[in-house]
Write a protein that holds these residues in place. Structure first.
Motif, PDB file in Angstrom:
ATOM      1  N   SER A  89      46.430 -18.384  66.432  1.00  0.00           N
ATOM      2  CA  SER A  89      46.048 -19.564  65.653  1.00  0.00           C
ATOM      3  C   SER A  89      45.796 -20.806  66.503  1.00  0.00           C
ATOM      4  CB  SER A  89      47.135 -19.870  64.619  1.00  0.00           C
ATOM      5  OG  SER A  89      48.361 -20.118  65.279  1.00  0.00           O
ATOM      6  N   ARG A  90      46.350 -20.884  67.711  1.00  0.00           N
ATOM      7  CA  ARG A  90      46.293 -22.134  68.452  1.00  0.00           C
ATOM      8  C   ARG A  90      44.864 -22.648  68.712  1.00  0.00           C
ATOM      9  NH1 ARG A  90      49.680 -25.485  71.003  1.00  0.00           N
ATOM     10  NH2 ARG A  90      51.456 -24.114  70.720  1.00  0.00           N
ATOM     11  N   PRO A  91      43.952 -21.808  69.224  1.00  0.00           N
ATOM     12  CA  PRO A  91      42.590 -22.345  69.443  1.00  0.00           C
ATOM     13  C   PRO A  91      41.923 -22.830  68.153  1.00  0.00           C
ATOM     14  CG  PRO A  91      42.854 -20.210  70.525  1.00  0.00           C
ATOM     15  CD  PRO A  91      44.065 -20.409  69.678  1.00  0.00           C
ATOM     16  N   VAL A  92      42.247 -22.208  67.046  1.00  0.00           N
ATOM     17  CA  VAL A  92      41.676 -22.666  65.767  1.00  0.00           C
ATOM     18  C   VAL A  92      42.216 -24.058  65.445  1.00  0.00           C
ATOM     19  CG1 VAL A  92      41.497 -22.203  63.292  1.00  0.00           C
ATOM     20  CG2 VAL A  92      41.294 -20.320  64.940  1.00  0.00           C
ATOM     21  N   ALA A  93      43.521 -24.244  65.620  1.00  0.00           N
ATOM     22  CA  ALA A  93      44.134 -25.553  65.339  1.00  0.00           C
ATOM     23  C   ALA A  93      43.598 -26.626  66.275  1.00  0.00           C
ATOM     24  CB  ALA A  93      45.652 -25.449  65.475  1.00  0.00           C
ATOM     25  N   GLU A  94      43.300 -26.234  67.524  1.00  0.00           N
ATOM     26  CA  GLU A  94      42.932 -27.244  68.525  1.00  0.00           C
ATOM     27  C   GLU A  94      41.454 -27.581  68.546  1.00  0.00           C
ATOM     28  OE1 GLU A  94      46.560 -26.517  71.704  1.00  0.00           O
ATOM     29  OE2 GLU A  94      44.558 -25.811  72.251  1.00  0.00           O
ATOM     30  N   LEU A  95      40.609 -26.646  68.101  1.00  0.00           N
ATOM     31  CA  LEU A  95      39.169 -26.830  68.344  1.00  0.00           C
ATOM     32  C   LEU A  95      38.316 -26.946  67.089  1.00  0.00           C
ATOM     33  CD1 LEU A  95      38.792 -24.247  71.250  1.00  0.00           C
ATOM     34  CD2 LEU A  95      38.640 -26.744  71.429  1.00  0.00           C
ATOM     35  N   ARG A 115      48.206 -28.357  65.364  1.00  0.00           N
ATOM     36  CA  ARG A 115      47.098 -29.312  65.294  1.00  0.00           C
ATOM     37  C   ARG A 115      47.405 -30.524  66.169  1.00  0.00           C
ATOM     38  NH1 ARG A 115      41.749 -29.223  64.279  1.00  0.00           N
ATOM     39  NH2 ARG A 115      40.966 -31.100  63.235  1.00  0.00           N
ATOM     40  N   PRO A 116      46.525 -30.846  67.136  1.00  0.00           N
ATOM     41  CA  PRO A 116      46.807 -32.003  67.996  1.00  0.00           C
ATOM     42  C   PRO A 116      46.874 -33.298  67.174  1.00  0.00           C
ATOM     43  CG  PRO A 116      45.108 -30.606  68.959  1.00  0.00           C
ATOM     44  CD  PRO A 116      45.334 -30.112  67.564  1.00  0.00           C
ATOM     45  N   LEU A 117      47.843 -34.140  67.506  1.00  0.00           N
ATOM     46  CA  LEU A 117      48.103 -35.336  66.698  1.00  0.00           C
ATOM     47  C   LEU A 117      46.943 -36.326  66.736  1.00  0.00           C
ATOM     48  CD1 LEU A 117      51.870 -35.934  67.506  1.00  0.00           C
ATOM     49  CD2 LEU A 117      50.839 -34.864  65.490  1.00  0.00           C
ATOM     50  N   GLN A 118      46.166 -36.310  67.810  1.00  0.00           N
ATOM     51  CA  GLN A 118      45.073 -37.290  67.895  1.00  0.00           C
ATOM     52  C   GLN A 118      43.850 -36.862  67.075  1.00  0.00           C
ATOM     53  OE1 GLN A 118      46.003 -35.264  70.310  1.00  0.00           O
ATOM     54  NE2 GLN A 118      44.275 -34.535  71.542  1.00  0.00           N
ATOM     55  N   LEU A 119      43.870 -35.633  66.539  1.00  0.00           N
ATOM     56  CA  LEU A 119      42.732 -35.179  65.722  1.00  0.00           C
ATOM     57  C   LEU A 119      43.003 -35.443  64.248  1.00  0.00           C
ATOM     58  CD1 LEU A 119      41.785 -31.716  67.313  1.00  0.00           C
ATOM     59  CD2 LEU A 119      40.773 -33.974  67.724  1.00  0.00           C
ATOM     60  N   PRO A 120      41.925 -35.598  63.463  1.00  0.00           N
ATOM     61  CA  PRO A 120      42.136 -35.681  62.016  1.00  0.00           C
ATOM     62  C   PRO A 120      42.705 -34.355  61.497  1.00  0.00           C
ATOM     63  CG  PRO A 120      39.778 -35.815  62.585  1.00  0.00           C
ATOM     64  CD  PRO A 120      40.534 -35.682  63.864  1.00  0.00           C
ATOM     65  N   PRO A 121      43.287 -34.356  60.299  1.00  0.00           N
ATOM     66  CA  PRO A 121      43.828 -33.099  59.775  1.00  0.00           C
ATOM     67  C   PRO A 121      42.771 -31.994  59.727  1.00  0.00           C
ATOM     68  CG  PRO A 121      44.424 -34.951  58.354  1.00  0.00           C
ATOM     69  CD  PRO A 121      43.462 -35.476  59.374  1.00  0.00           C
ATOM     70  N   LEU A 122      43.217 -30.763  59.932  1.00  0.00           N
ATOM     71  CA  LEU A 122      42.345 -29.603  59.785  1.00  0.00           C
ATOM     72  C   LEU A 122      42.022 -29.441  58.297  1.00  0.00           C
ATOM     73  CD1 LEU A 122      41.139 -27.129  61.372  1.00  0.00           C
ATOM     74  CD2 LEU A 122      43.262 -25.914  60.816  1.00  0.00           C
ATOM     75  N   GLN A 123      40.737 -29.311  57.976  1.00  0.00           N
ATOM     76  CA  GLN A 123      40.296 -29.153  56.585  1.00  0.00           C
ATOM     77  C   GLN A 123      40.376 -27.669  56.238  1.00  0.00           C
ATOM     78  OE1 GLN A 123      39.249 -32.281  55.022  1.00  0.00           O
ATOM     79  NE2 GLN A 123      40.305 -32.813  56.935  1.00  0.00           N
ATOM     80  N   VAL A 124      41.138 -27.305  55.209  1.00  0.00           N
ATOM     81  CA  VAL A 124      41.374 -25.883  54.976  1.00  0.00           C
ATOM     82  C   VAL A 124      41.030 -25.454  53.553  1.00  0.00           C
ATOM     83  CG1 VAL A 124      43.226 -25.894  56.711  1.00  0.00           C
ATOM     84  CG2 VAL A 124      43.824 -26.050  54.273  1.00  0.00           C
TER      85      VAL A 124
END
Ligand SMILES: *Cc1c(COP(=O)(O)O)cnc(C)c1O
Length: 235
Positions: A89-95, A115-124
């Motif tokens: 799951s990590r590359p999905v969360a990061e990219l 999910r990196p904190l500097q990114l907006p939330p992942l849209q799921v």
């Protein structure tokens, strides 16, 4: 020989026609270009013709393409639409910007934590097994959908945007019944989560039927990029 730009225009006009038939706005339907198994040069051909949303099915392949393009083309929106094992799951969360195939709480929790904190939330989106076939992933009842939605809504780095499905039927009334059931499930979800505005369904062969049943995002691969050289491993 038709070009990717021509086939993209053709897919757009199919969406516009299907929308017109049911008095919907074509603008309310997002075209996701599914570039799995296709080279970056094909993605660039679609990009140069104006396409900005791309879907990938395989973690490693998607990761390579994003790493290659994200500096030079930061306006591409990347959607993960394949099955996901929790240890990948990590590359999905990061990219990625979107993830369409959440089918259990554990995956949601891992993506949230990674999910990196500097990114907006992942849209799921929650994947729904609308046909009930044992081979398909996804939640298989309204109750399961609502329970997973409740879990996702507790996670600050994910935003619940709606539902996704891959129907079993190829055509006709059985296909329509599955798409209609999805439309009803989204309406139910929206009672509790009004921001869930997305119904991800419809592919190259059935986008018209999906649009008629309320799809807001259609996932189109072969109609834009041509037949794939190797078959889908795991959809
Ligand atoms: C491959 C794939 C698509 C695109 O399918 P086409 O029939 O090539 O349009 C759409 N959604 C998912 C989940 C896929 O795996």
């Amino acid at each position: 020989m038709t070009t990717i730009a021509e086939r993209l225009a053709c897919a757009q006009s199919r969406i516009a026609q299907a929308a017109g038939k049911c008095s919907r706005q074509a603008d309310d339907i997002t075209l996701l270009a599914v570039s799995k198994t296709k080279p970056v040069s094909d993605i660039m051909a679609a990009y140069d013709a104006g396409q900005r949303c791309f879907g990938e099915n395989y973690v490693q392949e998607g990761q390579q393409k994003i790493l290659e393009l994200q500096q030079s083309h930061p306006d591409i929106q990347w959607h993960f639409i394949g099955p996901l094992q929790s240890n990948k799951s990590r590359p999905v969360a990061e990219l990625f910007h979107w993830m369409h195939t959440i089918d259990r709480s554990k995956i949601a929790q891992r993506l949230n934590a990674q999910r990196p904190l500097q990114l907006p939330p992942l849209q799921v989106c929650i994947q729904v097994n609308v046909s009930g076939e044992a081979s398909k992933s996804g939640v298989s009842s309204e109750q399961e959908m609502l329970s997973l939605a409740r879990d996702i809504s507790q996670l600050p780095h994910l935003t619940l945007r709606g539902l996704m499905t891959i129907p079993s039927a190829e055509e006709g009334e059985p296909l329509r019944r599955q798409f209609q059931l999805m439309q009803q499930l989204l309406a139910r979800l929206q009672q509790d989560y009004p921001q869930a505005d997305t119904l991800s369904m419809g592919m190259s062969h059935d986008l018209e039927q999906a649009v008629a049943c309320g799809a807001t995002l259609v996932r189109i691969g072969s109609a834009i990029f041509g037949a794939r050289d190797y078959p889908q491993k795991d959809a």
